[in-house]
Design a protein around this motif. Structure first.
Motif, PDB file in Angstrom:
ATOM      1  N   PHE A  40     -12.113  10.442   7.012  1.00  0.00           N
ATOM      2  CA  PHE A  40     -12.565   9.947   8.310  1.00  0.00           C
ATOM      3  C   PHE A  40     -11.737   8.756   8.784  1.00  0.00           C
ATOM      4  O   PHE A  40     -11.447   8.637   9.968  1.00  0.00           O
ATOM      5  N   ASP A  41     -11.347   7.879   7.871  1.00  0.00           N
ATOM      6  CA  ASP A  41     -10.577   6.693   8.252  1.00  0.00           C
ATOM      7  C   ASP A  41      -9.117   7.004   8.569  1.00  0.00           C
ATOM      8  O   ASP A  41      -8.495   6.305   9.363  1.00  0.00           O
ATOM      9  N   HIS A  42      -8.550   8.032   7.943  1.00  0.00           N
ATOM     10  CA  HIS A  42      -7.114   8.300   8.076  1.00  0.00           C
ATOM     11  C   HIS A  42      -6.831   9.690   8.625  1.00  0.00           C
ATOM     12  O   HIS A  42      -5.772  10.258   8.351  1.00  0.00           O
ATOM     13  N   SER A  43      -7.718  10.233   9.424  1.00  0.00           N
ATOM     14  CA  SER A  43      -7.540  11.611   9.896  1.00  0.00           C
ATOM     15  C   SER A  43      -6.400  11.764  10.891  1.00  0.00           C
ATOM     16  O   SER A  43      -5.832  12.845  11.016  1.00  0.00           O
ATOM     17  N   SER A  44      -6.032  10.712  11.582  1.00  0.00           N
ATOM     18  CA  SER A  44      -4.989  10.831  12.599  1.00  0.00           C
ATOM     19  C   SER A  44      -3.599  10.442  12.084  1.00  0.00           C
ATOM     20  O   SER A  44      -2.629  10.532  12.833  1.00  0.00           O
ATOM     21  N   GLU A  45      -3.483  10.038  10.825  1.00  0.00           N
ATOM     22  CA  GLU A  45      -2.195   9.604  10.288  1.00  0.00           C
ATOM     23  C   GLU A  45      -1.367  10.804   9.841  1.00  0.00           C
ATOM     24  O   GLU A  45      -1.880  11.807   9.377  1.00  0.00           O
ATOM     25  N   THR A  46      -0.068  10.667   9.986  1.00  0.00           N
ATOM     26  CA  THR A  46       0.850  11.650   9.404  1.00  0.00           C
ATOM     27  C   THR A  46       1.537  10.995   8.216  1.00  0.00           C
ATOM     28  O   THR A  46       1.879   9.813   8.246  1.00  0.00           O
ATOM     29  N   VAL A  47       1.745  11.758   7.179  1.00  0.00           N
ATOM     30  CA  VAL A  47       2.295  11.221   5.948  1.00  0.00           C
ATOM     31  C   VAL A  47       3.661  11.821   5.720  1.00  0.00           C
ATOM     32  O   VAL A  47       3.866  13.028   5.848  1.00  0.00           O
ATOM     33  N   ASP A  48       4.631  10.953   5.382  1.00  0.00           N
ATOM     34  CA  ASP A  48       5.975  11.407   5.046  1.00  0.00           C
ATOM     35  C   ASP A  48       6.056  11.528   3.524  1.00  0.00           C
ATOM     36  O   ASP A  48       6.105  10.532   2.807  1.00  0.00           O
ATOM     37  N   TYR A  49       6.036  12.757   3.023  1.00  0.00           N
ATOM     38  CA  TYR A  49       6.034  12.989   1.583  1.00  0.00           C
ATOM     39  C   TYR A  49       7.434  12.892   0.968  1.00  0.00           C
ATOM     40  O   TYR A  49       7.575  12.984  -0.239  1.00  0.00           O
ATOM     41  N   LYS A  50       8.455  12.689   1.783  1.00  0.00           N
ATOM     42  CA  LYS A  50       9.815  12.579   1.255  1.00  0.00           C
ATOM     43  C   LYS A  50      10.078  11.212   0.635  1.00  0.00           C
ATOM     44  O   LYS A  50      10.927  11.080  -0.226  1.00  0.00           O
ATOM     45  N   VAL A  51       9.340  10.192   1.089  1.00  0.00           N
ATOM     46  CA  VAL A  51       9.584   8.825   0.647  1.00  0.00           C
ATOM     47  C   VAL A  51       8.303   8.279   0.005  1.00  0.00           C
ATOM     48  O   VAL A  51       7.233   8.358   0.585  1.00  0.00           O
ATOM     49  N   PHE A  52       8.457   7.726  -1.199  1.00  0.00           N
ATOM     50  CA  PHE A  52       7.335   7.052  -1.862  1.00  0.00           C
ATOM     51  C   PHE A  52       7.708   5.594  -2.042  1.00  0.00           C
ATOM     52  O   PHE A  52       8.705   5.268  -2.668  1.00  0.00           O
ATOM     53  N   ASP A  53       6.899   4.718  -1.474  1.00  0.00           N
ATOM     54  CA  ASP A  53       7.135   3.283  -1.561  1.00  0.00           C
ATOM     55  C   ASP A  53       6.053   2.667  -2.447  1.00  0.00           C
ATOM     56  O   ASP A  53       4.885   2.628  -2.067  1.00  0.00           O
ATOM     57  N   ILE A  54       6.433   2.201  -3.625  1.00  0.00           N
ATOM     58  CA  ILE A  54       5.487   1.624  -4.573  1.00  0.00           C
ATOM     59  C   ILE A  54       4.857   0.346  -4.038  1.00  0.00           C
ATOM     60  O   ILE A  54       3.752  -0.022  -4.427  1.00  0.00           O
ATOM     61  N   ASN A  55       5.522  -0.323  -3.106  1.00  0.00           N
ATOM     62  CA  ASN A  55       4.990  -1.569  -2.556  1.00  0.00           C
ATOM     63  C   ASN A  55       3.794  -1.329  -1.645  1.00  0.00           C
ATOM     64  O   ASN A  55       3.027  -2.249  -1.372  1.00  0.00           O
ATOM     65  N   LYS A  56       3.618  -0.108  -1.154  1.00  0.00           N
ATOM     66  CA  LYS A  56       2.466   0.211  -0.311  1.00  0.00           C
ATOM     67  C   LYS A  56       1.206   0.461  -1.131  1.00  0.00           C
ATOM     68  O   LYS A  56       0.112   0.502  -0.588  1.00  0.00           O
ATOM     69  N   VAL A  57       1.355   0.633  -2.437  1.00  0.00           N
ATOM     70  CA  VAL A  57       0.201   0.864  -3.306  1.00  0.00           C
ATOM     71  C   VAL A  57      -0.449  -0.482  -3.585  1.00  0.00           C
ATOM     72  O   VAL A  57       0.150  -1.365  -4.185  1.00  0.00           O
ATOM     73  N   SER A  58      -1.709  -0.632  -3.135  1.00  0.00           N
ATOM     74  CA  SER A  58      -2.355  -1.933  -3.273  1.00  0.00           C
ATOM     75  C   SER A  58      -3.326  -1.997  -4.446  1.00  0.00           C
ATOM     76  O   SER A  58      -3.655  -3.070  -4.919  1.00  0.00           O
ATOM     77  N   LEU A  59      -3.807  -0.860  -4.913  1.00  0.00           N
ATOM     78  CA  LEU A  59      -4.834  -0.843  -5.947  1.00  0.00           C
ATOM     79  C   LEU A  59      -4.198  -0.546  -7.298  1.00  0.00           C
ATOM     80  O   LEU A  59      -4.237   0.569  -7.795  1.00  0.00           O
ATOM     81  N   LYS A  60      -3.644  -1.588  -7.904  1.00  0.00           N
ATOM     82  CA  LYS A  60      -2.945  -1.421  -9.181  1.00  0.00           C
ATOM     83  C   LYS A  60      -3.763  -1.897 -10.371  1.00  0.00           C
ATOM     84  O   LYS A  60      -3.454  -1.557 -11.495  1.00  0.00           O
ATOM     85  N   THR A  61      -4.794  -2.687 -10.142  1.00  0.00           N
ATOM     86  CA  THR A  61      -5.588  -3.234 -11.236  1.00  0.00           C
ATOM     87  C   THR A  61      -7.057  -2.876 -11.034  1.00  0.00           C
ATOM     88  O   THR A  61      -7.485  -2.544  -9.923  1.00  0.00           O
ATOM     89  N   ILE A  62      -7.818  -2.981 -12.120  1.00  0.00           N
ATOM     90  CA  ILE A  62      -9.246  -2.672 -12.043  1.00  0.00           C
ATOM     91  C   ILE A  62      -9.967  -3.673 -11.151  1.00  0.00           C
ATOM     92  O   ILE A  62     -10.854  -3.302 -10.376  1.00  0.00           O
ATOM     93  N   THR A  63      -9.576  -4.941 -11.210  1.00  0.00           N
ATOM     94  CA  THR A  63     -10.237  -5.942 -10.370  1.00  0.00           C
ATOM     95  C   THR A  63      -9.976  -5.697  -8.887  1.00  0.00           C
ATOM     96  O   THR A  63     -10.874  -5.897  -8.058  1.00  0.00           O
ATOM     97  N   SER A  64      -8.768  -5.245  -8.544  1.00  0.00           N
ATOM     98  CA  SER A  64      -8.500  -4.951  -7.130  1.00  0.00           C
ATOM     99  C   SER A  64      -9.286  -3.731  -6.670  1.00  0.00           C
ATOM    100  O   SER A  64      -9.740  -3.679  -5.524  1.00  0.00           O
ATOM    101  N   ILE A  65      -9.480  -2.759  -7.558  1.00  0.00           N
ATOM    102  CA  ILE A  65     -10.284  -1.588  -7.195  1.00  0.00           C
ATOM    103  C   ILE A  65     -11.725  -2.012  -6.946  1.00  0.00           C
ATOM    104  O   ILE A  65     -12.341  -1.613  -5.952  1.00  0.00           O
ATOM    105  N   PHE A  66     -12.285  -2.841  -7.842  1.00  0.00           N
ATOM    106  CA  PHE A  66     -13.667  -3.286  -7.671  1.00  0.00           C
ATOM    107  C   PHE A  66     -13.849  -4.097  -6.392  1.00  0.00           C
ATOM    108  O   PHE A  66     -14.853  -3.948  -5.702  1.00  0.00           O
TER     109      PHE A  66
END
Length: 129
Positions: A40-66
C-alpha cells in the motif's frame, strides 16, 4: 490432599511442537501484514532491478528493525516477522534446556546451553559472512 502431576516427555514434546507451530504461524502473519502495508505504501514506485545500492538499505541491525516496526513501516514489519521465524527454533532449544533441567538431566542441559551459546555467537558476531 494435593495431587502433583509429573511432566512427561510426551507433555514436553507436545509443548515444543505447539511452540514451533505457533512461532511459524505468528511470524507468517506478521510477514503478510508487513507485506500488505509495504504494497500500500509503495504501490506507485517503479524499481530498477539492474542496480543494487547497499546504502539504500536502512534496516541492518535488530535495533533498527525494532525502532522502525514502531512506526509501522512495511519493510521493518516484514523483517521483524523473519526475525520471529529465526528465533522460533532458538526458543525451541531454550525450551529443551528448561525441560532437561526439570528432568535433572544436567549433561543435556550443558549441551543445550553450548548449542545456545554457539547460535548466539554466530548471530551476534556475524561469523556466517
Amino acid at each position: 490432599m494435593e495431587q502433583t502431576k509429573n511432566v512427561t516427555d510426551k507433555d514436553i514434546q507436545s509443548l515444543v511442537g505447539n511452540l514451533l507451530r505457533a512461532g511459524v504461524y505468528i511470524s507468517m502473519a506478521i510477514v503478510v501484514i508487513g507485506g500488505i502495508i509495504y504494497l500500500f505504501d509503495h504501490s506507485s514506485e517503479t524499481v530498477d532491478y539492474k542496480v543494487f545500492d547497499i546504502n539504500k538499505v536502512s534496516l541492518k541491525t535488530i535495533t533498527s528493525i525494532f525502532s522502525e516496526v514502531l512506526t509501522f513501516k512495511g519493510v521493518a514489519i516484514v523483517q521483524f516477522g523473519l526475525l520471529m521465524l529465526i528465533f522460533t527454533p532458538i526458543a525451541r532449544v531454550l525450551m529443551a534446556v528448561v525441560s532437561f533441567f526439570i528432568e535433572k538431566d544436567y549433561l543435556y542441559v550443558a549441551i543445550g546451553l553450548l548449542v545456545l551459546a554457539i547460535i548466539m555467537a554466530s548471530l551476534s558476531g556475524g561469523f556466517a559472512h
